[in-house]
Design an enzyme around this catalytic site. Structure first.
Site, PDB file in Angstrom:
ATOM      1  N   ASP A  71       0.867  -1.176   0.000  1.00 19.32           N
ATOM      2  CA  ASP A  71       0.000   0.000   0.000  1.00 19.32           C
ATOM      3  C   ASP A  71       0.907   1.232   0.000  1.00 19.32           C
ATOM      4  OD1 ASP A  71      -2.303   1.592   0.315  1.00 19.32           O
ATOM      5  OD2 ASP A  71      -1.985   1.667   2.469  1.00 19.32           O
ATOM      6  N   LYS A  72       0.366   2.381  -0.339  1.00 18.08           N
ATOM      7  CA  LYS A  72       1.172   3.595  -0.346  1.00 18.08           C
ATOM      8  C   LYS A  72       0.963   4.413   0.915  1.00 18.08           C
ATOM      9  CE  LYS A  72       0.051   7.282  -2.696  1.00 18.08           C
ATOM     10  NZ  LYS A  72       0.113   8.322  -1.627  1.00 18.08           N
TER      11      LYS A  72
ATOM     12  N   LYS B 287     -17.182  17.511  -1.423  1.00 23.14           N
ATOM     13  CA  LYS B 287     -15.751  17.385  -1.740  1.00 23.14           C
ATOM     14  C   LYS B 287     -15.469  15.929  -2.060  1.00 23.14           C
ATOM     15  CE  LYS B 287     -14.068  16.437   2.908  1.00 23.14           C
ATOM     16  NZ  LYS B 287     -13.397  16.916   4.087  1.00 23.14           N
TER      17      LYS B 287
END
Length: 1178
Positions: A407-408, A571
């Site tokens: 994962d980042k 958003k």
């Protein structure tokens, strides 16, 4: 009881309908035909066994193992027919293995029972019979009203009825469930929120109708019907009304809730995934070798049976005068006799299958796993977290990894967000000293005052400070409790006294940024949100929240402004917002978003929509209708959200920075040099992901980046894949990196798996962006099941990484800021990504070589053990006479040869840990399960057969033919016949065998500790001492004592000692020669790393070089140093021997103890392989 049994067997499921009806406080209808539904009790059961089923269930599981089942069959055969060996020889080792394993599993399950009892016995307060009663958690029933106080965990899944707050809300954290550490607000319906006392709750007449239990933490569909003054009022219930078991109450004094799901039907219990049993490559190889040895065993038994009958074809051997057959034996069936003889030979040779291998491997894995937790290099001081092992069965798999999927966010990065830039109405701004400064301008405000923002800028900041799920914690959290002004903190406390809690670090960073700039979110009370815009307080009424979900990838709020207007703020990702915008600087903002992403910033786009009164009435009606639906609620909500979130006015975009973790680039480079391919799987947009990949070294600047993005159809995707494949072939010299997004990946995996895999395997690095959690697991499964069957490792820190972690061969959780769910579902857990290099390159290397040698050595020593027994049959007319005494047969694997290999498998180090970390390429030497290849297996097996032949025929030639070799009573003077009998010969073979197999392991040992010395020489000494006692005393409880005085007489003969020495040297000398030649002519990379460099070799003396097996202080360097001082080669006054390993910096590995050759520590005696003794002139 009968109903319970039927339920357990699956014939009588407890729930027949799709919904359940819960009567609050268990006030059931008074009419007579009502039959209460049956629900689970509130006990949590994570244990595997009970007192009643432990023995049968554990035995069943253990006998599913092929070796255990095989020995059980052999034991039963020995009981049923007349066999050459006692049933004890098979029964005792089997009993030992079964008992040790059962004790280990029983202890682990006892710990689970202990934890369950602690949870189930926790005190809770329940409203019963008009009063608050304390009881145990396990006694809660569905329908009970439960009181929970601040900082307590919820004992069941509760529908919130009321809290001590006037608005009936409460704050909770669900970190133990989904890893989110923020404060979440949960609500009660207005009709029940007023019931804040026990008497009011007792009078409450309400019924909850909801879905049957399901595992989804974020889904709950129900409704509550409250009866007031004879009128029924129906209110919808959703996830925001449900308090999940395991969550914790925060910033609220107490709440009352009704239990709707209890015990194993609670959502937490339903998320207990029964992890699929992961099996390592070593275990698979072990089972293959076991089958091969089973074939060898059957071959030897069949051959012996056939040869027996071939020999007995002659009359004189069929029924010799000294062994006449009975009448029953003469008349018995030839087929039954053949089967009986075959089974007897099977029993005779059965020890070629090493039953103790399994228990030794289990002990090695269990004890060896502690080294990871003890390694201080894997300890993170800032968070006070050490590495932990959740599954010791996969230790050796750490040394076989070929692909790493990471994962980042939170794994490669810190998951600490810092607001950097934003775009408002087409203009870029950056934050400088708490001010928004347009691009190209500097902060030249002399008085440091904050400029007033107007128009679009102010609206943008208001949208960011209001469109979120952030909660606030204060130094005095009770300031909001009870009556009074809910916003009194605005006057009573400065803004420094509050701290924001958010479900994601992005939200927290954005709200903190708007606060610094001048638009501060100061709190919410029920449906009222307050902000301070440059000192001026503004109150907004929260009308609706359109929650974030992975499909829409956006969240929205509908507010009533102070002027009375209705506005929607939203958003989300640019791909989820921009297509629905109709006004604003769309193209400029799109360019700015791409620029932010190229800088590695995480981007969000902000938009709004103003409603007319008529539009809002329609919106409110649609939302209420969707939220009160019991059927297809999610689909109807999605339709309503899509209708509302359109015709948006674009306000701007934000850019938030997520810093890389320490030493990420070095770690990825080390993995690449080790031959491990790294894939990054992230949910971020591809520009952000590519930027982070470049900054962390996953992609190189010189790498050719290939893209598979925004594919719309199967044909388009296939054509792009073919183009990429051609490009890779044309530019085969250049390194390639591949970027693929989630949508294109779905198309590629649907019909073009082979083509996609071909492209991926030819790329040095792959980056998958915009990935859903299940897509991550699909990618891992795709690689895992490809024809090459590579070993995969997945590493992540969040709940969205769990599926990927569980799918990979090895799953590693990062103890990050996204909770502990990844850690709980992982096989191993570490605090930082940088620890992965040592975990694989050092621990993985050590674990693999240790267990690979353990497995090969076990098969080798059992071939040595049983082959002389097979050869002996040629000398006893296949009469099934055993060569060894039954006690020796039983104790060979249990006592005489077990400890040296166990200690070896715990402490062996081929190369010093620092060299393994500094030379990652050494990891390639053990890849592809090379130490357990068929060639290596064949070498060890043939070596075992060769040594067995030397044991048998060496003893036969040296002791069995020449009678003059015997002395002191070994020859009867009257007829000069040899009294060298069966047991003496067998004992000699057994003695030579024990010494040889133990010394063979000593030759394989590179890293000597005091424990290695103790068990190696101690095992040989124990054998001699035991044999002297066993054969030197008449034991009253033994039926026969064939070994009486045999061992003593054998050792009293000098020729026997001569034979032992000659045979041992004959066995081991060729092996030593082979090792020397291979090391000098065809050394591996590992052996080269063990070897000394040329300048050091020149200064190394001949005496020392004889004792050096590798790069490090040798086993006899102190003796060599002493001899050199005596012969004058080195001056005693000079400190001639110094350790070249001083050039290595950093803490020493926990498994080695550093010693100075000139200052020996007799209490430790550990030889460190990292030292190179050198002799030089003073």
């Amino acid at each position: 009881m009968l109903r319970w049994i039927r339920q357990q067997l699956g014939f009588d499921p407890p729930h027949q309908s799709d919904t359940r009806t819960v009567y609050v406080a268990n006030r059931f209808p008074q009419h007579g035909h009502y039959v209460p539904q049956r629900f689970a009790d509130n006990r949590i059961i994570s244990s595997k066994y009970t007192v009643w089923n432990f023995v049968p269930k554990n035995l069943f599981e253990q006998f599913r193992r092929i070796a255990n089942f095989y020995f059980l069959i052999i034991f039963l055969v020995q009981l049923m027919i007349d066999t050459p060996t006692s049933p004890i020889t098979s029964g005792l080792p089997l009993f030992f293995v079964i008992t040790v394993t059962a004790i280990k599993q029983g202890y682990e399950d006892w710990l689970r029972h202990k934890a369950d009892n602690e949870v189930n016995g926790a005190p809770v307060f329940v409203v019963r019979s008009g009063s608050l009663v304390q009881t145990r958690s396990k006694n809660i029933r569905v329908g009970d009203i439960v009181r929970v106080a601040k900082d307590e965990t919820f004992p069941a899944d509760l529908a919130l009825l009321s809290s001590d707050r006037a608005d009936g809300t409460c704050h909770i954290t669900t970190a133990s469930l989904d890893g989110e550490t923020n404060l979440k607000t949960h609500y009660s319906v207005a009709e029940t929120s007023v019931c804040q006392s026990v008497s009011q709750l007792e009078a409450l007449q309400a019924v909850v109708e909801c879905q049957q239990p399901e595992a989804d933490l974020y889904r709950f569909v129900g409704r509550i019907t409250v009866t007031q003054h004879g009128e029924e009022i129906v209110r919808p219930l959703g996830p925001e009304n449900l308090l999940l078991r395991g969550a914790r109450l925060k910033n609220t004094k107490e709440i009352y809730g009704v239990a709707v799901y209890t015990g194993m039907e609670s959502k937490m219990a339903l998320n207990y995934k029964c992890k699929s049993q992961k099996r390592s490559a070593v275990e698979k190889s072990m089972n293959t070798f076991l089958i091969i040895y089973l074939v060898i065993l059957l071959f030897e038994a069949v051959l012996s049976t056939i040869l027996k009958y071939a020999w007995q074809a002659e009359e004189k051997w069929n029924e010799p005068f000294y062994n006449q057959k009975t009448e029953q034996e003469r008349n018995s069936s030839p087929i039954l006799k053949f089967i009986s003889d075959f089974l007897a030979f099977l029993v005779l040779y059965n020890f070629i299958i090493p039953i103790s291998l399994y228990v030794t491997v289990e002990m090695q894995k269990f004890l060896g796993s502690f080294f990871i937790g003890w390694d201080l290099d894997l300890y993170h001081e800032e968070s006070d977290q050490k590495a932990q092992v959740n599954t010791s069965d996969l230790n050796e798999e750490l040394g076989q990894v070929e692909y790493v999927f990471t994962d980042k966010t939170g794994t490669l990065t810190e998951n600490e967000m810092q607001f950097r830039e934003c775009s408002i109405n087409g203009t870029k701004y950056r934050e400088v000293n708490g001010k928004l400064v347009p691009e190209g301008m500097t902060d030249d405000s002399p008085d440091g005052s904050t400029p007033r923002l107007i128009g679009e800028e102010l609206l943008f900041l208001q949208a960011v400070s209001l469109c979120h799920t952030v909660q606030i914690s204060y130094d005095q959290p009770d300031c909001l409790v009870g009556g009074g002004d809910p916003f009194s903190h605005a006057n009573g406390f400065s803004s420094n006294h509050m701290e924001y809690y958010a479900s994601s670090p992005d939200e927290k960073a954005l709200v903190e940024a708007t606060k610094r700039i001048g638009v501060a979110f100061t709190g919410s009370n029920g449906d009222v949100m307050e902000i301070k815009a440059f000192g001026k307080a503004e109150k907004y009424k929260l009308l609706h929240v359109l929650e974030f979900d992975a499909d829409r990838r956006r969240m929205s709020v509908i507010l009533q402004t102070p002027s009375g207007g209705k506005v929607l703020f939203t958003k989300g990702a640019e791909s989820a917002i921009l297509p629905f915008t109709t006004s604003g600087e769309i193209e400029k903002t799109r360019l700015h978003v791409d620029e932010f992403a190229l800088k590695g910033l995480r981007t969000l786009v902000v938009a709004c929509r103003h409603f007319s009164p008529e539009e809002y009435i329609d919106v409110d009606r649609r939302l209420n209708a969707a939220r009160t639906a019991l059927q297809q609620r999610e689909e109807r909500l999605q339709e309503a959200f899509s209708y509302i979130e359109r015709d948006l006015q674009l306000l701007g975009a934000t850019g938030v920075e997520d810093k890389l973790q320490d030493k990420v680039q070095e770690t990825i480079e080390a993995l690449r040099l080790a031959g491990i391919k790294v894939w990054v799987l992230t949910g971020d947009k591809h520009e952000t992901a590519v930027s982070v990949s470049l900054s962390c070294g996953h992609f190189h600047r010189t790498m050719n980046i290939l893209e598979l993005l925004q594919q719309r159809s199967d044909n388009e995707c296939a054509e792009q894949l073919r183009r990429l494949a051609r490009r890779i072939k044309e530019d085969h010299v250049i390194q390639h990196g591949l970027v693929v997004d989630g949508a294109s990946l779905s198309l590629a995996l649907r019909e073009h798996e082979k083509l996609f895999m071909e492209v991926c395997k030819n790329c040095s690095a792959v980056l998958c962006c915009r990935m859903a959690p299940l897509q991550k697991a699909k990618v891992v499964r795709l690689l895992k099941t490809s024809p090459e069957k590579p070993i995969t490792l997945a590493i992540g820190d969040g709940a969205n990484d769990v599926s990927m972690i569980q799918e990979a061969h090895v799953g590693i959780g990062i103890m990050g800021k996204e909770g502990r769910q990844a850690v709980r579902n992982s096989d191993y857990a570490i605090a930082r990504f940088k620890f992965l290099s040592k975990l694989l390159l050092v621990h993985g290397h050590f674990y693999y070589i240790r267990i690979a040698t353990l497995v090969q050595y076990f098969f080798y020593k059992n071939v040595c053990f049983i082959t002389p027994q097979f050869l002996y049959q040629f000398f006893c007319l296949f009469s099934q006479q055993t060569l060894y005494d039954s006690v020796y047969l039983t104790l060979y694997n249990i006592c005489f040869t077990s400890l040296p290999i166990l200690v070896y498998s715990l402490f062996e180090q081929l190369v010093h840990p620092h060299i393994l970390q500094n030379k990652p390429g050494l990891y390639r030497d053990i890849s592809k399960n090379s130490l357990l290849s068929f060639r290596t297996f064949l070498y060890w097996t043939l070596l075992g057969f060769c040594h067995a032949f030397i044991f048998f025929f060496g003893s036969y030639i040296l002791m069995g033919e020449d009678t003059t070799l015997m002395g002191n009573g070994q020859i009867l003077r009257a007829n000069r016949q040899l009294m060298f009998g069966n047991w003496t010969f067998g004992t000699l073979v057994f003695t030579v065998m024990v010494i040889t197999v133990t010394l063979k392991l000593a030759l394989e040992t590179q890293f000597w500790t005091w424990m290695n010395h103790f068990v190696t020489w101690g095992s040989i000494a124990f054998y001699f001492i035991f044999s002297l006692f066993y054969g030197g005393i008449i034991w009253p409880f033994l039926h026969t004592q064939d070994m009486y005085f045999v061992f003593v007489q054998l050792l009293s003969s000098g020729s026997a000692w001569f034979a032992i020495i000659i045979i041992v040297i004959t066995c081991l000398f060729p092996d030593v020669v082979k090792k020397v030649f291979y090391r000098h002519l065809q050394p591996t990379s590992t052996q080269k790393s063990q070897s000394l460099s040329a300048p050091q070799a020149q200064t190394l003396s001949c005496m020392e070089s004889l004792c050096c097996y590798q790069h490090g202080q040798s086993g006899c360097s102190r003796l060599a140093h002493l001899l050199e001082q005596m012969t004058g080669q080195c001056k005693a006054s000079a400190n001639n021997c110094h350790a070249s390993s001083n050039r290595w910096e950093g803490p020493r590995h926990q498994e080695s103890v550093i010693m100075n050759p000139d200052q020996p520590d007799p209490s430790l005696g550990v030889i460190n392989l990292g030292y190179t003794p050198e002799c030089s002139s003073p």
